[in-house]
Design a protein around this motif. Structure first.
Motif, short mmCIF file in Angstrom:
data_model
loop_
_atom_site.label_atom_id
_atom_site.label_comp_id
_atom_site.label_asym_id
_atom_site.label_seq_id
_atom_site.Cartn_x
_atom_site.Cartn_y
_atom_site.Cartn_z
N GLU A 171 -2.28 -6.06 9.16
CA GLU A 171 -2.99 -4.86 8.70
C GLU A 171 -2.15 -4.08 7.71
O GLU A 171 -2.64 -3.67 6.65
CB GLU A 171 -3.36 -3.97 9.90
CG GLU A 171 -4.53 -4.49 10.71
CD GLU A 171 -4.89 -3.59 11.88
OE1 GLU A 171 -6.09 -3.40 12.14
OE2 GLU A 171 -3.97 -3.07 12.57
N GLU A 172 -0.88 -3.90 8.03
CA GLU A 172 0.02 -3.15 7.14
C GLU A 172 0.24 -3.89 5.82
O GLU A 172 0.17 -3.29 4.75
CB GLU A 172 1.36 -2.89 7.83
CG GLU A 172 2.30 -2.07 6.99
CD GLU A 172 3.60 -1.73 7.70
OE1 GLU A 172 4.49 -1.17 7.01
OE2 GLU A 172 3.74 -2.00 8.90
N ALA A 173 0.48 -5.20 5.90
CA ALA A 173 0.75 -5.98 4.69
C ALA A 173 -0.45 -6.00 3.75
O ALA A 173 -0.31 -5.79 2.54
CB ALA A 173 1.16 -7.40 5.07
N LEU A 174 -1.64 -6.24 4.29
CA LEU A 174 -2.83 -6.32 3.44
C LEU A 174 -3.26 -4.94 2.94
O LEU A 174 -3.76 -4.82 1.83
CB LEU A 174 -3.97 -7.03 4.17
CG LEU A 174 -3.72 -8.52 4.41
CD1 LEU A 174 -4.86 -9.15 5.20
CD2 LEU A 174 -3.52 -9.27 3.11
N LEU A 175 -3.03 -3.91 3.73
CA LEU A 175 -3.31 -2.54 3.27
C LEU A 175 -2.42 -2.21 2.07
O LEU A 175 -2.89 -1.68 1.06
CB LEU A 175 -3.06 -1.54 4.40
CG LEU A 175 -3.17 -0.06 4.04
CD1 LEU A 175 -4.57 0.30 3.55
CD2 LEU A 175 -2.79 0.80 5.25
N ARG A 176 -1.15 -2.56 2.17
CA ARG A 176 -0.22 -2.30 1.06
C ARG A 176 -0.67 -3.05 -0.20
O ARG A 176 -0.69 -2.50 -1.30
CB ARG A 176 1.20 -2.70 1.45
CG ARG A 176 2.24 -2.37 0.41
CD ARG A 176 3.67 -2.53 0.89
NE ARG A 176 3.94 -3.75 1.61
CZ ARG A 176 4.19 -3.83 2.93
NH1 ARG A 176 4.20 -2.73 3.66
NH2 ARG A 176 4.43 -4.98 3.51
N GLN A 177 -1.05 -4.31 -0.04
CA GLN A 177 -1.51 -5.09 -1.19
C GLN A 177 -2.77 -4.49 -1.81
O GLN A 177 -2.89 -4.42 -3.04
CB GLN A 177 -1.80 -6.54 -0.78
CG GLN A 177 -0.56 -7.40 -0.67
CD GLN A 177 0.11 -7.61 -2.00
OE1 GLN A 177 1.10 -6.94 -2.33
NE2 GLN A 177 -0.39 -8.53 -2.78
N ARG A 178 -3.73 -4.07 -0.97
CA ARG A 178 -4.96 -3.48 -1.52
C ARG A 178 -4.66 -2.18 -2.27
O ARG A 178 -5.25 -1.91 -3.31
CB ARG A 178 -5.98 -3.22 -0.40
CG ARG A 178 -6.62 -4.48 0.16
CD ARG A 178 -7.83 -4.19 1.04
NE ARG A 178 -7.65 -3.15 2.03
CZ ARG A 178 -7.12 -3.34 3.25
NH1 ARG A 178 -6.71 -4.56 3.62
NH2 ARG A 178 -7.01 -2.34 4.09
N LYS A 179 -3.71 -1.39 -1.74
CA LYS A 179 -3.36 -0.13 -2.39
C LYS A 179 -2.61 -0.35 -3.70
O LYS A 179 -2.85 0.31 -4.70
CB LYS A 179 -2.52 0.75 -1.46
CG LYS A 179 -3.33 1.44 -0.38
CD LYS A 179 -2.44 2.33 0.44
CE LYS A 179 -3.26 3.16 1.42
NZ LYS A 179 -2.42 4.01 2.26
N GLU A 180 -1.66 -1.28 -3.68
CA GLU A 180 -0.80 -1.48 -4.84
C GLU A 180 -1.44 -2.36 -5.92
O GLU A 180 -1.24 -2.12 -7.10
CB GLU A 180 0.54 -2.08 -4.40
CG GLU A 180 1.38 -1.14 -3.60
CD GLU A 180 2.69 -1.76 -3.10
OE1 GLU A 180 3.00 -2.91 -3.50
OE2 GLU A 180 3.37 -1.10 -2.30
N LYS A 181 -2.17 -3.37 -5.51
CA LYS A 181 -2.68 -4.35 -6.46
C LYS A 181 -4.21 -4.48 -6.47
O LYS A 181 -4.75 -5.17 -7.32
CB LYS A 181 -2.07 -5.72 -6.18
CG LYS A 181 -0.57 -5.73 -6.35
CD LYS A 181 -0.01 -7.12 -6.18
CE LYS A 181 1.50 -7.09 -6.41
NZ LYS A 181 2.10 -8.42 -6.27
N GLY A 182 -4.86 -3.82 -5.52
CA GLY A 182 -6.32 -3.98 -5.43
C GLY A 182 -6.68 -5.36 -4.92
O GLY A 182 -5.82 -6.12 -4.49
#
Length: 193
Positions: A179-190
């Protein structure tokens, strides 16, 4: 870090044993400070899939369908609680979840399976892994299988086995990592598309 996690459950049976597993998971997630949304197919009861959420015009979907769409879109991840019906998943679960698609994209799912036998519904879990993946949800590698559900959990969803409480901690550690890893990716890279 706090997460929003949707727990899906799909049994329509009058004597639902799996509700114990859903209650157990909700309690465990609450103890870890998740914002938990319970998506019970029996409560949402959209009927047999005729029109997906995305096939309605903006603001035209039924209110309960719109409500769940918003929860899915804003979730960090999902826990899918599935009983085994004929070596596969419950029709109510697949019907509820199939009303949506893009709303799930790039959010992880953890699979909780159960059965009255000692196999713990793992055959359903294997079917569910392919189903969730096709809908854009990477599944974590761990499957949380609950054997002999009638004996393993109380009606309120309390564990009657110390091993369940230990195993669920490891399962949720993995889910939260994703959850944390994919949230970060969605926030940073969409999203990639």
């Amino acid at each position: 870090m706090s997460f929003k996690t949707v727990v899906f459950y799909g049994s329509y049976r009058s004597d639902r044993q799996g509700i114990k597993a859903a209650r157990f998971m909700i309690d465990q997630l609450n103890q870890r400070n998740h914002e938990v949304i319970f998506a019970d197919a029996k409560e949402y009861d959209f009927g047999i899939l005729d029109r997906m959420y995305k096939e309605y015009g903006k603001g035209q979907a039924p209110a309960k369908m719109e409500e769940l769409a918003e929860h899915i879109r804003t979730a960090d991840g999902f826990v899918v609680v599935a009983g085994e019906y004929n070596h596969s998943i419950q029709p109510g679960l697949s019907n509820l979840m199939a009303h949506y698609l893009e709303e799930y994209f790039f959010r992880p799912a953890g699979i909780v399976s159960y059965s009255v036998s000692s196999f713990g519904g793992v055959r359903a879990a294997i079917q569910l892994r392919a189903f969730l993946s096709e809908m854009g949800m990477p599944t974590i590698s761990s499957i949380f299988a609950i054997s002999k559900i009638g004996e393993s959990l109380s009606e309120a969803g309390a564990s009657r086995e110390a091993a369940l409480t230990k195993r669920v901690g490891q399962f949720l550690d993995e889910l939260e990592w994703y959850e944390e890893a994919l949230l970060r990716q969605r926030k940073e890279k969409g999203n990639p598309f």
